[in-house]
Design a protein around this motif. Structure first.
Motif, short mmCIF file in Angstrom:
data_model
loop_
_atom_site.label_atom_id
_atom_site.label_comp_id
_atom_site.label_asym_id
_atom_site.label_seq_id
_atom_site.Cartn_x
_atom_site.Cartn_y
_atom_site.Cartn_z
N LEU A 110 -31.81 2.23 -40.11
CA LEU A 110 -32.75 1.21 -40.59
C LEU A 110 -34.11 1.43 -39.93
O LEU A 110 -34.20 1.69 -38.74
CB LEU A 110 -32.22 -0.18 -40.26
CG LEU A 110 -33.08 -1.37 -40.71
CD1 LEU A 110 -33.12 -1.45 -42.23
CD2 LEU A 110 -32.54 -2.66 -40.10
N ARG A 111 -35.18 1.30 -40.74
CA ARG A 111 -36.54 1.46 -40.23
C ARG A 111 -37.36 0.23 -40.63
O ARG A 111 -37.27 -0.23 -41.77
CB ARG A 111 -37.19 2.72 -40.78
CG ARG A 111 -36.53 4.00 -40.34
CD ARG A 111 -37.22 5.22 -40.91
NE ARG A 111 -37.11 5.27 -42.36
CZ ARG A 111 -36.07 5.79 -43.02
NH1 ARG A 111 -35.03 6.27 -42.35
NH2 ARG A 111 -36.06 5.81 -44.34
N GLY A 112 -38.15 -0.25 -39.70
CA GLY A 112 -39.05 -1.36 -39.98
C GLY A 112 -40.47 -0.96 -39.65
O GLY A 112 -40.71 -0.19 -38.73
N LYS A 113 -41.43 -1.48 -40.42
CA LYS A 113 -42.83 -1.16 -40.15
C LYS A 113 -43.70 -2.37 -40.42
O LYS A 113 -43.35 -3.26 -41.19
CB LYS A 113 -43.29 0.03 -41.00
CG LYS A 113 -43.15 -0.15 -42.50
CD LYS A 113 -43.50 1.15 -43.22
CE LYS A 113 -43.24 1.06 -44.72
NZ LYS A 113 -43.49 2.33 -45.41
N ALA A 114 -44.86 -2.38 -39.76
CA ALA A 114 -45.82 -3.46 -39.91
C ALA A 114 -47.22 -2.87 -39.84
O ALA A 114 -47.50 -1.99 -39.02
CB ALA A 114 -45.62 -4.51 -38.83
N GLY A 115 -48.09 -3.36 -40.72
CA GLY A 115 -49.46 -2.87 -40.75
C GLY A 115 -49.90 -2.62 -42.18
O GLY A 115 -49.47 -3.30 -43.11
#
Length: 439
Positions: free
Chosen positions: A167-172
């Motif tokens: 699982l990968r999460g990103k913000a921006g």
């Protein structure tokens, strides 16, 4: 950095130390011996760090879920965000791409122009094996100033964290996982001098939003991507200009620039690579575009955009197809305020294309791939109903045939040439030449 500081200190000692007096010379010698010992200690620490890094291989950055698999060896190569083997020992990797294009209209040679279409610098820094920041900065049309047509922009700026189970999460600020081109748009990654019309007019490449995203894999070859982000701002629509006719979503996207966020949007994408050299997928994006703007007549308007795409690379062939459809709801009241203007808000827009390329010739690191593409698109497919005599008729589909070739020079440079034939507006027929690179 520590070695440089020690060397600078050594230089300062030799250049500024007095040369008169035995006491001073003795003190100088002691200081030199002390600094030399510290330098040897730092060198030993650096050698130990290099040995540790070599013993523990790093994890390469994941390929975006909608990007064509790099195993498709006949496809154009995208290298801008790949992690070179030589760079694995570094926490910070620089990349980039650019292109210079020449366009010559067939029926109006005076309109011939050459353009430094874009120059892009990318920076990726890994804080550790699971956390990285990705930034991409772009300049368009050669010169950026108040009186020129160039643009300077942040194309991506996000932090990504890998969790257990892939699982990968990103913000921006990040690119939307739509179509075949939006996330993989370097000139070495697609055929033809110009990006195709469906993935520029219907899907506004390069389309990015600010927000949160999650992605991962499951089953046999399935990859998913979803998120909550900013969306479009319909209050930016200018009915007196032709910008909305060129690309309805492109004229009202916010690009992370003081983006109105009263109404957020959802997106989701699903792709399957369970069969060798085959990619099949689709995406959907939806969100309100009014943001409770005071006095605005379409605060309940919603923009929804979806696509279906596939790519298959058997042998020397590279075959792809894409269909995209967009809809803007609740535009009747807004268009009533635009009566008399040439560009009201369409209620729907759509397009599709078919493309085939063939690796015809290869010699060393030169690869020649002729291609043909046929696309059909309409940025004003329909309008919401208006009182008799006040509405604007829908426009016909524009159909464009493109034939040409890409000549790859190694893995990072491409020379391109093509001819484009337009069915509706024949004045747009043109010959294109291009130079592109990605590293």
């Amino acid at each position: 950095m520590k070695q440089n500081a020690i060397r600078a200190a050594l230089a300062a000692v030799f250049l500024t130390a007095p040369v008169a007096g035995m006491a001073q010379e003795t003190d100088l010698a002691k200081r030199v011996e002390q600094l030399a010992a510290e330098l040897e200690k730092v060198k030993a620490e650096l050698a130990a760090q290099r040995a540790q890094a070599a013993a523990a291989p790093r994890t390469a950055a994941p390929v975006p879920s909608t990007a064509p698999a790099q195993a498709m060896t006949n496809a154009p190569v995208s290298t801008a965000w790949a992690t070179p083997a030589a760079a694995l020992a570094s926490d910070t990797v620089f990349s980039g791409y650019g292109e210079v294009n020449y366009n010559r209209p067939v029926r109006n040679a005076s309109g011939t122009q050459t353009d430094v279409r874009r120059a892009v610098i990318g920076i990726q820094h890994r804080f550790d094996d699971k956390t990285k920041v990705v930034a991409e900065f772009e300049w368009e049309h050669g010169v950026v100033s108040a009186s020129d047509k160039g643009e300077s922009e942040v194309e991506q700026l996000y932090v990504e964290r890998e969790f257990n189970g892939g699982l990968r999460g990103k913000a921006g600020l990040f690119l939307m996982p739509v179509g075949l081109l939006n996330q993989t748009h370097e000139p070495t990654a697609y055929y033809g001098v110009e990006r195709n019309f469906v993935e520029t007019a219907i899907i506004p490449t390069t389309w990015r939003e600010a927000g949160l995203g999650l992605s991962g894999e499951f089953g046999d070859g399935f990859a998913w991507d979803t998120g909550l982000t900013t969306g479009f701002d319909l209050s930016k629509w200018d009915p007196a200009s032709g910008e909305g006719r060129e690309s309805p979503p492109g004229s009202i996207h916010q690009e992370g620039q003081l983006a109105k966020s009263r109404d957020l949007s959802l997106h989701g994408a699903l792709n399957w690579r369970g069969y060798p050299r085959l990619l099949v997928g689709g995406s959907v994006f939806t969100g309100k575009a009014g943001h409770a703007t005071p006095g605005f007549a379409a605060n309940d308007a919603r923009l929804t955009l979806l696509d279906l795409h596939t790519r298959f690379t058997p042998g020397a062939w590279d075959l792809s197809a894409l269909w995209a459809y967009g809809r803007i709801s609740n535009t009747e009241a807004l268009n009533a305020t635009f009566v008399g203007n040439p560009t009201p808000v369409p209620s729907s827009f759509a397009g599709w294309y078919l493309q085939a390329a063939y690796k015809l010739w290869q010699s060393g690191d030169y690869v020649l791939s002729p291609f043909a593409r046929f696309e059909s698109f309409n940025t004003a497919r329909s309008y919401a109903a208006q009182p008799a005599g006040l509405g604007v008729p829908a426009t016909p589909y524009e159909r464009v045939a493109t034939i040409g070739a890409n000549l790859m020079v190694g893995q990072g440079v491409v020379l391109k040439a093509d001819y484009q034939k337009f069915r509706q507006d024949k004045s747009l027929d043109r010959i294109n030449l291009g130079l592109g690179f990605a590293y």
